[in-house]
Structures are given as C-alpha cells and as structure tokens.
Design a protein around this motif. Structure first.
Motif, PDB file in Angstrom:
ATOM      1  N   LEU A 183       0.908  -1.124   0.103  1.00  0.00           N
ATOM      2  CA  LEU A 183       0.015   0.061  -0.068  1.00  0.00           C
ATOM      3  C   LEU A 183       0.872   1.419  -0.131  1.00  0.00           C
ATOM      4  O   LEU A 183       1.676   1.222   0.729  1.00  0.00           O
ATOM      5  N   ARG A 184       0.406   2.048  -0.907  1.00  0.00           N
ATOM      6  CA  ARG A 184       0.880   3.548  -0.639  1.00  0.00           C
ATOM      7  C   ARG A 184       0.523   4.235   0.720  1.00  0.00           C
ATOM      8  O   ARG A 184      -0.451   3.744   1.035  1.00  0.00           O
ATOM      9  N   ALA A 185       1.186   5.167   1.150  1.00  0.00           N
ATOM     10  CA  ALA A 185       0.734   5.794   2.594  1.00  0.00           C
ATOM     11  C   ALA A 185      -0.341   6.364   2.354  1.00  0.00           C
ATOM     12  O   ALA A 185      -1.249   6.367   3.455  1.00  0.00           O
ATOM     13  N   ASN A 186      -0.613   7.250   1.289  1.00  0.00           N
ATOM     14  CA  ASN A 186      -2.163   7.813   1.151  1.00  0.00           C
ATOM     15  C   ASN A 186      -3.058   6.936   1.171  1.00  0.00           C
ATOM     16  O   ASN A 186      -4.249   7.184   1.478  1.00  0.00           O
ATOM     17  N   GLN A 187      -2.540   5.728   0.374  1.00  0.00           N
ATOM     18  CA  GLN A 187      -3.792   4.575   0.341  1.00  0.00           C
ATOM     19  C   GLN A 187      -4.179   4.102   1.764  1.00  0.00           C
ATOM     20  O   GLN A 187      -5.458   3.887   2.156  1.00  0.00           O
ATOM     21  N   LYS A 188      -3.371   3.960   2.350  1.00  0.00           N
ATOM     22  CA  LYS A 188      -3.498   3.550   3.954  1.00  0.00           C
ATOM     23  C   LYS A 188      -4.131   4.668   4.639  1.00  0.00           C
ATOM     24  O   LYS A 188      -5.012   4.453   5.381  1.00  0.00           O
ATOM     25  N   ALA A 189      -3.824   5.866   4.582  1.00  0.00           N
ATOM     26  CA  ALA A 189      -4.642   6.886   5.099  1.00  0.00           C
ATOM     27  C   ALA A 189      -6.206   7.086   4.787  1.00  0.00           C
ATOM     28  O   ALA A 189      -7.041   7.023   5.717  1.00  0.00           O
ATOM     29  N   ASP A 190      -6.304   6.690   3.535  1.00  0.00           N
ATOM     30  CA  ASP A 190      -7.785   6.857   3.099  1.00  0.00           C
ATOM     31  C   ASP A 190      -8.536   5.888   3.655  1.00  0.00           C
ATOM     32  O   ASP A 190      -9.984   5.907   4.055  1.00  0.00           O
ATOM     33  N   PHE A 191      -7.741   4.677   3.761  1.00  0.00           N
ATOM     34  CA  PHE A 191      -8.619   3.350   4.368  1.00  0.00           C
ATOM     35  C   PHE A 191      -8.902   3.899   5.934  1.00  0.00           C
ATOM     36  O   PHE A 191      -9.870   3.562   6.406  1.00  0.00           O
ATOM     37  N   GLU A 192      -7.810   4.211   6.514  1.00  0.00           N
ATOM     38  CA  GLU A 192      -7.824   4.775   8.201  1.00  0.00           C
ATOM     39  C   GLU A 192      -9.212   5.482   8.468  1.00  0.00           C
ATOM     40  O   GLU A 192      -9.575   5.264   9.434  1.00  0.00           O
ATOM     41  N   ARG A 193      -9.129   6.539   7.519  1.00  0.00           N
ATOM     42  CA  ARG A 193     -10.040   7.786   8.003  1.00  0.00           C
ATOM     43  C   ARG A 193     -11.602   7.459   7.998  1.00  0.00           C
ATOM     44  O   ARG A 193     -12.313   7.793   8.728  1.00  0.00           O
ATOM     45  N   GLN A 194     -11.936   6.153   7.395  1.00  0.00           N
ATOM     46  CA  GLN A 194     -13.153   5.935   7.271  1.00  0.00           C
ATOM     47  C   GLN A 194     -13.500   5.528   8.720  1.00  0.00           C
ATOM     48  O   GLN A 194     -14.900   5.525   8.781  1.00  0.00           O
TER      49      GLN A 194
ATOM     50  N   MET B 234      -2.484  10.152  15.322  1.00  0.00           N
ATOM     51  CA  MET B 234      -2.671  11.347  15.985  1.00  0.00           C
ATOM     52  C   MET B 234      -3.553  12.175  14.984  1.00  0.00           C
ATOM     53  O   MET B 234      -4.306  13.204  15.387  1.00  0.00           O
ATOM     54  N   ALA B 235      -4.088  11.822  13.742  1.00  0.00           N
ATOM     55  CA  ALA B 235      -4.816  12.599  12.787  1.00  0.00           C
ATOM     56  C   ALA B 235      -6.345  12.858  13.350  1.00  0.00           C
ATOM     57  O   ALA B 235      -6.833  13.696  12.963  1.00  0.00           O
TER      58      ALA B 235
ATOM     59  N   TYR C 282      -3.760  15.920   9.851  1.00  0.00           N
ATOM     60  CA  TYR C 282      -3.124  15.077   9.256  1.00  0.00           C
ATOM     61  C   TYR C 282      -1.780  15.675   8.397  1.00  0.00           C
ATOM     62  O   TYR C 282      -0.737  15.321   8.340  1.00  0.00           O
ATOM     63  N   GLN C 283      -2.440  16.490   7.474  1.00  0.00           N
ATOM     64  CA  GLN C 283      -1.343  17.234   6.755  1.00  0.00           C
ATOM     65  C   GLN C 283      -0.372  17.772   7.416  1.00  0.00           C
ATOM     66  O   GLN C 283       0.886  18.150   6.931  1.00  0.00           O
TER      67      GLN C 283
END
Length: 300
Positions: free
Chosen positions: A94-105, A147-148, A115-116
């Motif tokens: 996974l790319r980092a942004n893909q992992k983040a998109d999954f987590e944020r759900q 922490m996001a 986060y940014q």
C-alpha cells in the motif's frame, strides 16, 4: 489521579514460556505515563490487551471508562490512537496515502488539516509504498496517522524506534503540543532515558511480567541516590540495611561504603542520627534505577 484513563485489575495472561501478571495498574487521565522495562517484560503485550487485540486469562480492563471485551468497541477505539512496535507486513504494497484513506473511514473526527500538518512536520513522502519506506519514515507516518483524529488516549509502543535526532525532537514537540489541552493521555513504552525524562509525568516499571511500581517521575529521580558514607568506628554497631529506602551497599574502600537508597532525604536524616557522615552523593539515572529494580526482582 482523580480521573482514570486505563485501569487493569487482577490481569493475567498465560503463555507457554511467559506469564504476564497478575497486574493491578491505574493510569491517570491527562498525563504521560511511561512503561519502562527490559525487553521481553510484557510491555507490548499490555498494549495489545488494552486494545482487545489479545485476551487475558483472567482480570478486568477498563479504558476511558469502558470495560474492554464486553461487546462492540468501535466507539471506544475511535477515541484511541495506537502506534505498534512493529509494522504490519501485509500493508507493504500500500502507498501511504492509500493507507490513510482506508484509516480515515473509521474515525468520524479525522482532521485532514491536522494530518497534513503532521506530514509536513515529519517530512513524510505519502506517495511511497509502505514497504519501500525507511524504518524512520514509516515510524513518522504511523505517528501522524495515529494522531490525525486527535485521540483522547494515545498508545505509543517504542515511538522513537528508527527516528533520526531531528525527527526525534519533532516527535517530542508534537507530543508536548498534543498534551497542552490537559484532557488527553499518553501511554508510551520506551527504553530511551532522555525520552522518558522529557515526556513522562509518571513511570511504571514492568519487570518479568509484573508491575514493580508506579512513580511520579520527578519524585522518583529526586529520591533515588547513591550515598558514599564513612562508617569509621561505627561499622560494627551500624547495620546499613536498616537505612530508609535501602537497596544495596558495598565497600568502596577502607571504611567507605557505597549505598543505594530510594529515599535519599530520609536516609540522610537516619545517617545523621547515627553520626555517620555522607562524604559524597549522586542521583541515579532512570536506567540505573531500572537495573537496581531488576536485581531486586531476581533476588526476590
């Protein structure tokens, strides 16, 4: 300690070659508590139990006022951030942004601006695959991710593992700022002495699967001393083991003894009452205190 973030009561987890507990531990809300102990002492196991990623054989766990393991815990886990000691291998493609998109759900309070900001502060490249990141880069990403959503409780298992000095200082500052509101709690496992000294309000020592003690950090570091005393002609009538906070003593030369105490002020008063002069002293560092506790545990 009026409010409690985590409460462990009668906690036991048995494995073939290791038993964690029994443990009774109260972690106060609104503070940073460091769990300190040698490798293999059960620190990571404690985190997994707190998160209900593993089950105890007996005992109760309460987190943020909720009993762990009693049913649907999605709402509880939305209030928690967690950085594991080890990364998950199956995520490496996974790319980092893909992992983040999954987590944020899973987090209604996910703060994209926060986060940014953390990504910028840690200088994380989110277009990289997680498996291609250096250990330090992955660690920085994991901290930003945890922490996001501005969790009430942040669990950090060896958070500085792999960080370079600049990233380490950034992490220290980020955690200090996170705690400024006064209503957040950090529980961290760390073997970095300076990290614990800079961040922790309380220190819990875990050795051989048991909590040896929980101490307020500043009081702990002020009270544990090495005292150099000259027993002189008093050596035959004085039993140094009766000194308050006595941990150990050995002859340093002639009639001089090197004595370790966990109650320096009381010890010095006792020595004065026995007409034994203190000819030198120094505070013990955190790793030295841990070493003494480990030796006492082995000898128990």
């Amino acid at each position: 300690m009026d409010q409690v973030a985590v409460r462990l009561q009668g906690l036991v987890q048995k494995r073939a070659h290791f038993q964690l507990g029994p443990i009774d531990l109260v972690i106060p809300a609104g503070y940073v508590t460091a769990i300190v102990g040698p490798n293999g002492s059960g620190k990571s196991s404690l985190f997994r139990l707190i998160l209900d990623l593993a089950k105890p054989d007996r005992g109760e766990i309460e987190v943020l006022g909720k009993k762990v393991g009693s049913g649907d815990d999605r709402l509880l886990k939305q209030r928690i951030g967690y950085v594991s000691e080890k990364s998950i291998d199956i995520e490496e493609n996974l790319r980092a942004n893909q992992k983040a998109d999954f987590e944020r759900q899973w987090y209604p309070d996910w703060d994209v601006n926060r986060y940014q900001e953390l990504l910028r502060r840690f200088d994380v490249e989110t277009n990289l695959k997680l498996g291609k990141m250096s250990k330090g880069m992955r660690r920085k990403f994991d901290i930003a991710l945890a922490m996001a959503h501005n969790p009430e409780l942040l669990l950090l298992d060896e958070p500085s593992s792999g960080l370079d000095p600049i990233a380490w200082k950034t992490m220290i500052d980020v955690i200090h700022r996170y705690m400024e509101r006064g209503d957040r709690t950090v529980v961290m496992a760390s073997h970095i002495v300076d990290e614990v000294k800079r961040l922790a309000d309380y220190i819990a020592f875990v050795i051989q699967g048991k909590v040896i003690g929980v101490y307020e950090k500043d009081s702990l570091l002020e009270s544990w001393h090495v005292l150099y005393v000259d027993t002189g002609n008093s050596s035959e009538r004085v039993n140094l083991a009766q000194m308050p906070g006595y941990c150990s003593a050995k002859v340093s030369g002639g009639t001089t003894h090197k004595v370790v105490t966990s109650e320096a002020q009381k010890a010095q008063s006792w020595l004065a009452s026995m007409d034994i002069p203190v000819i030198g002293q120094q505070k013990l560092e955190l790793d030295e205190i841990l070493q003494v506790l480990m030796e006492q545990t082995r000898g128990a």
